[in-house]
Scaffold this active site. Structure first.
Site: not given
Ligand SMILES: O=C(O)C(=O)[C@H](O)CO
Ligand SMILES: [Mg+2]
Length: 251
Positions: A234, A137
């Site tokens: 998230e 990512e």
């Molecule tokens: O920070 C992010 O966007 C994530 O998805 C990672 O897993 C680190 O937290």
């Molecule tokens: Mg992330």
């Protein structure tokens, strides 16, 4: 519409971790992810997920100390043994939790040696765990200064170069907007490699509503492009998690 997962490291933090599963299911999520589940016995997490009827979508490879410690080791020359030990630990957890994806964290590093190390470690991991789904990512360097992987085109290039069927891209729309300023264009360039999506409002990394990203349009785009993976929330709720879930009910 895509299937939505809740990131339980960031959402429902009003509750103890094991109680967040039921709250997520109650709110309408079908899956969950936990960034670093390593402090809680996997069987307890697994039981909580099963009894709430939720799928475990993703965990991260473990940095040893998230509160200020290294951000993973995959791109750190000289720490290959450490990376391998961490990866095996993540694999054991993922198997116990039946987690769909393992996000391999690159760590803070730069330069050609870092890139070679990253590719070497990813190649090793993809061969080590042929039945696991692995992701990388790009993360913006304002939030995570010096993080090696902060370029979507480079991530797609590395995935293409390694050419492993079990390695793909984790497309965090918030990071894409922070890094490129044009998240939809970034999506169009790398969509073919994406196997997991994460969302948050930009700027601020709060609820995915308002701000620079048109999420209803993005969700429609995912459908139009035939994306069948998860979309994980998230973000850091601005207030109480529940009161900020209007975007989910409207999706
Ligand atoms: O920070 C992010 O966007 C994530 O998805 C990672 O897993 C680190 O937290
Ligand atoms: Mg992330």
């Amino acid at each position: 519409m895509p299937r939505f997962a809740a990131n339980l490291t960031l959402l429902f933090t009003e509750l103890p971790m094991l109680d967040r599963f039921a709250a997520a299911a109650e709110a309408g999520f079908e899956g969950v992810e936990i960034l670093f589940p390593y402090d809680i016995p996997a069987r307890d997490l697994s039981r909580a997920a099963i009894s709430a009827g939720l799928e475990m979508v993703l965990i991260n490879t473990p940095p040893p100390n998230w509160a200020g410690g290294p951000r993973g080791f995959a791109a750190q020359p000289g720490l290959e043994d450490r990376f391998r030990r961490d990866f095996d630990r993540a694999l054991r957890f993922a198997q116990a939790l039946r987690a769909r994806h393992i996000h391999i964290m690159a760590g803070v590093a730069e330069g050609e040696a870092a890139q070679r190390t990253f590719i070497g470690n990813l190649t090793w991991a993809a061969e080590r765990a042929p039945h696991a789904s692995l992701t990388i990512e790009p993360i913006n360097r304002t939030d995570m200064p010096g993080y090696f992987l902060s370029d979507f085109d480079l991530a797609a290039e590395i995935i293409g170069q390694i050419g492993a069927a079990n390695l793909g891209l984790q497309f965090d729309a918030y990071h894409a907007q922070m890094i490129t300023g044009d998240m939809p264009a970034a999506w169009r360039r790398v969509a073919a490699h994406v196997r997991h999506v994460q969302i948050a409002g930009c700027p601020g990394r709060h609820e995915p509503a308002g701000g620079q990203i048109d999420y209803p349009a993005f969700f429609a785009q995912l459908d139009a492009d035939g994306y069948r993976g998860w979309v994980s929330a998230e973000y850091n709720p601005e207030r109480h998690t529940e009161t900020g879930l209007g975007w989910l009910r409207g999706a």
